[in-house]
Enzyme design. Structure first.
Site, mmCIF file in Angstrom:
data_model
loop_
_atom_site.group_PDB
_atom_site.id
_atom_site.type_symbol
_atom_site.label_atom_id
_atom_site.label_comp_id
_atom_site.label_asym_id
_atom_site.label_seq_id
_atom_site.Cartn_x
_atom_site.Cartn_y
_atom_site.Cartn_z
ATOM 1 N N LYS A 31 -29.118 44.391 -4.747
ATOM 2 C CA LYS A 31 -30.543 44.736 -4.912
ATOM 3 C C LYS A 31 -31.460 43.628 -4.389
ATOM 4 O O LYS A 31 -31.098 42.450 -4.419
ATOM 5 C CB LYS A 31 -30.854 45.086 -6.375
ATOM 6 C CG LYS A 31 -31.294 43.937 -7.222
ATOM 7 C CD LYS A 31 -31.965 44.363 -8.519
ATOM 8 C CE LYS A 31 -32.419 43.083 -9.209
ATOM 9 N NZ LYS A 31 -33.617 43.106 -9.952
ATOM 10 N N LYS A 49 -26.452 36.913 -13.681
ATOM 11 C CA LYS A 49 -27.238 35.674 -13.793
ATOM 12 C C LYS A 49 -26.354 34.508 -14.226
ATOM 13 O O LYS A 49 -26.566 33.369 -13.804
ATOM 14 C CB LYS A 49 -28.401 35.847 -14.774
ATOM 15 C CG LYS A 49 -29.403 36.881 -14.314
ATOM 16 C CD LYS A 49 -30.768 36.313 -14.050
ATOM 17 C CE LYS A 49 -31.536 37.288 -13.203
ATOM 18 N NZ LYS A 49 -32.916 37.064 -13.039
ATOM 19 N N LYS A 67 -36.383 38.909 -6.426
ATOM 20 C CA LYS A 67 -37.361 37.870 -6.078
ATOM 21 C C LYS A 67 -36.775 36.467 -6.142
ATOM 22 O O LYS A 67 -37.312 35.553 -5.536
ATOM 23 C CB LYS A 67 -38.634 38.020 -6.920
ATOM 24 C CG LYS A 67 -38.537 37.694 -8.385
ATOM 25 C CD LYS A 67 -39.942 37.607 -8.957
ATOM 26 C CE LYS A 67 -40.280 38.742 -9.894
ATOM 27 N NZ LYS A 67 -39.543 38.751 -11.155
HETATM 28 P P1 ATP Z 1 -35.342 38.048 -10.727
HETATM 29 O O1 ATP Z 1 -34.824 37.941 -9.321
HETATM 30 O O2 ATP Z 1 -36.099 36.841 -11.186
HETATM 31 O O3 ATP Z 1 -34.299 38.482 -11.686
HETATM 32 P P2 ATP Z 1 -36.383 40.644 -10.151
HETATM 33 O O4 ATP Z 1 -36.867 40.700 -8.745
HETATM 34 O O5 ATP Z 1 -35.093 41.288 -10.432
HETATM 35 O O6 ATP Z 1 -36.434 39.176 -10.700
HETATM 36 P P3 ATP Z 1 -37.928 41.427 -12.505
HETATM 37 O O7 ATP Z 1 -39.120 40.639 -12.867
HETATM 38 O O8 ATP Z 1 -36.706 41.170 -13.305
HETATM 39 O O9 ATP Z 1 -37.554 41.318 -10.960
HETATM 40 O O10 ATP Z 1 -38.269 42.980 -12.578
HETATM 41 C C1 ATP Z 1 -39.555 43.514 -12.569
HETATM 42 C C2 ATP Z 1 -39.480 45.008 -12.345
HETATM 43 O O11 ATP Z 1 -39.136 45.279 -10.992
HETATM 44 C C3 ATP Z 1 -38.448 45.732 -13.198
HETATM 45 O O12 ATP Z 1 -38.985 46.967 -13.630
HETATM 46 C C4 ATP Z 1 -37.308 45.970 -12.253
HETATM 47 O O13 ATP Z 1 -36.531 47.091 -12.606
HETATM 48 C C5 ATP Z 1 -38.034 46.194 -10.956
HETATM 49 N N1 ATP Z 1 -37.206 45.828 -9.811
HETATM 50 C C6 ATP Z 1 -36.676 44.613 -9.564
HETATM 51 N N2 ATP Z 1 -35.980 44.618 -8.409
HETATM 52 C C7 ATP Z 1 -36.060 45.889 -7.925
HETATM 53 C C8 ATP Z 1 -35.546 46.539 -6.758
HETATM 54 N N3 ATP Z 1 -34.806 45.887 -5.872
HETATM 55 N N4 ATP Z 1 -35.848 47.841 -6.557
HETATM 56 C C9 ATP Z 1 -36.610 48.514 -7.436
HETATM 57 N N5 ATP Z 1 -37.113 47.964 -8.569
HETATM 58 C C10 ATP Z 1 -36.863 46.670 -8.813
#
Ligand code: ATP
Ligand code: LTN
Length: 342
Positions: A198, A116, A201
């Site tokens: 990964k 980040k 969002k």
């Molecule tokens: P950001 O992009 O804002 O960092 P993010 O998509 O990584 O957000 P979070 O809100 O940080 O999502 O995570 C919410 C949940 O979704 C957490 O339990 C995280 O481990 C899970 N998660 C996020 N991305 C993935 C992925 N690509 N595959 C599986 N689980 C995921």
């Protein structure tokens, strides 16, 4: 099982944008499966979301959308506690105390912080750095047994356990040491165009992600354009990150095993395989999307869930006994400051 015998679950998501298929398969889907056997708190971690710049109007909408999506996937507000992190001030209070039990050396090793910080080089703020400590407070505040998250959060769970263990080691058994619950399928869904990264969002390239609310035609199109690997075999393997990712998505949506899916698509071309993956995703998400649209019409109901969730989580938070935590530390001044809030 009687409620008091149930083990406790805590998990959360940031309202940092529209949720993706990765969030759904890695976390949300497991949350719904666990709600009957555990006493669950599912939080909208809005204070974590402001570690990167947010537009207040958009953030409010995103938080409400996220709550609607929690409900739409089947998380029942009668059985579980669903609430906004910022509505329960104890998260920030315990976060501060735990900051004093966390070493900078530990925080320096966090890969999410490094990622980040690289992405937001113009705003590497202290909140982004101590993000894992607030996450530890979220979890430890409720004497949590289990934390269902995607694979990317494993390191944050480890630091939570280390902080809790350190505190217990100094002041006696205070915090329960939580375990991570990481599903076997769907725990790490990768980006469609860059399958070694990964799915996230906050990704700016919309073709990398499938959103929970994407229309069926958009989903089919994104899957068809997903990056594949050389060769034509549909097989799971480290040398085939694109196909492996699509196989993981297919299995997480259909409940089939990788071996079953490999057999099913033995000899099939990438085109037919991608159509089947797209259709499986559409079939999985369509009922959720329908329910989101129904819930959105019911503003009063959503307001009520938000209000009840704040009351319930404040009651369940373990901080009333934070007095005893502070007593153990023999820090009367801190006790005084905290008693203003309690
Ligand atoms: P950001 O992009 O804002 O960092 P993010 O998509 O990584 O957000 P979070 O809100 O940080 O999502 O995570 C919410 C949940 O979704 C957490 O339990 C995280 O481990 C899970 N998660 C996020 N991305 C993935 C992925 N690509 N595959 C599986 N689980 C995921
Ligand atoms: N850090 C998590 C979101 C999060 C969380 C939590 C998850 C904040 N607090 C407590 C589980 C338990 C993320 O970025 N996915």
């Amino acid at each position: 099982m009687k409620v008091e015998e149930k083990k406790r679950i805590f998990s959360g998501m940031q309202p940092s944008g529209m949720i993706t298929l990765g969030n759904y398969l890695g976390a949300l889907k497991n949350w719904t499966n666990l709600q009957d056997d555990y006493d669950c708190l599912y939080c909208i971690v809005d204070m974590h979301a402001i570690t990167v710049r947010q537009d207040p109007v958009k953030l409010r909408k995103q938080a409400r959308d996220l709550l609607t999506q929690y409900l739409a996937v089947g998380i029942d507000p009668e059985k579980n506690t669903i609430y906004y992190q910022s509505h329960v001030s104890q998260h920030a209070e315990l976060g501060w105390i735990l900051n004093c039990f966390t070493y900078m050396g530990e925080l320096n090793r966090m890969t999410q912080f490094k990622d980040k910080a690289a992405k937001h080089a113009d705003n590497i703020n202290a909140g982004l750095y101590t993000y894992p400590v607030l996450m530890a407070a979220d979890i430890l505040l409720y004497q949590t047994d289990l934390v269902p998250v995607g694979e990317d959060q494993r390191q944050h769970l480890e630091i939570t356990r280390d902080i809790a263990g350190r505190f217990n080691g100094i002041y006696g058994e205070t915090f329960k040491i939580p375990e991570a619950y990481i599903g076997k399928v769907g725990a790490r869904i990768m980006s469609l165009q860059e399958p070694t990264k990964k799915m996230s969002k906050s990704d700016e390239n919309k073709n990398n992600t499938i959103l929970l609310m994407d229309e069926p035609a958009v989903i089919m199109n994104k899957v068809k354009r997903a990056m594949t690997d050389s060769g034509s075999e549909i097989r799971h393997g480290e040398d085939k990150p694109g196909i492996s990712n699509l196989l993981n998505i297919y299995c997480a949506c259909t409940g089939k095993t990788i071996a079953e899916a490999e057999k099913e698509f033995d000899g099939a071309g990438y085109g037919a395989f991608k159509t089947a993956v797209g259709e499986a995703v559409v079939a999985e998400l369509e009922p959720v999307q329908k329910r989101v649209k129904e819930l959105e019409k019911n503003k009063d109901y959503l307001d009520e869930v938000i209000k009840n969730g704040a009351d319930k989580s404040t009651e369940e938070s373990w901080i009333p006994s934070c007095d005893s935590l502070i007593e153990k530390m023999e820090m009367d001044e801190v006790l005084c400051i905290l008693s203003i809030f309690l």
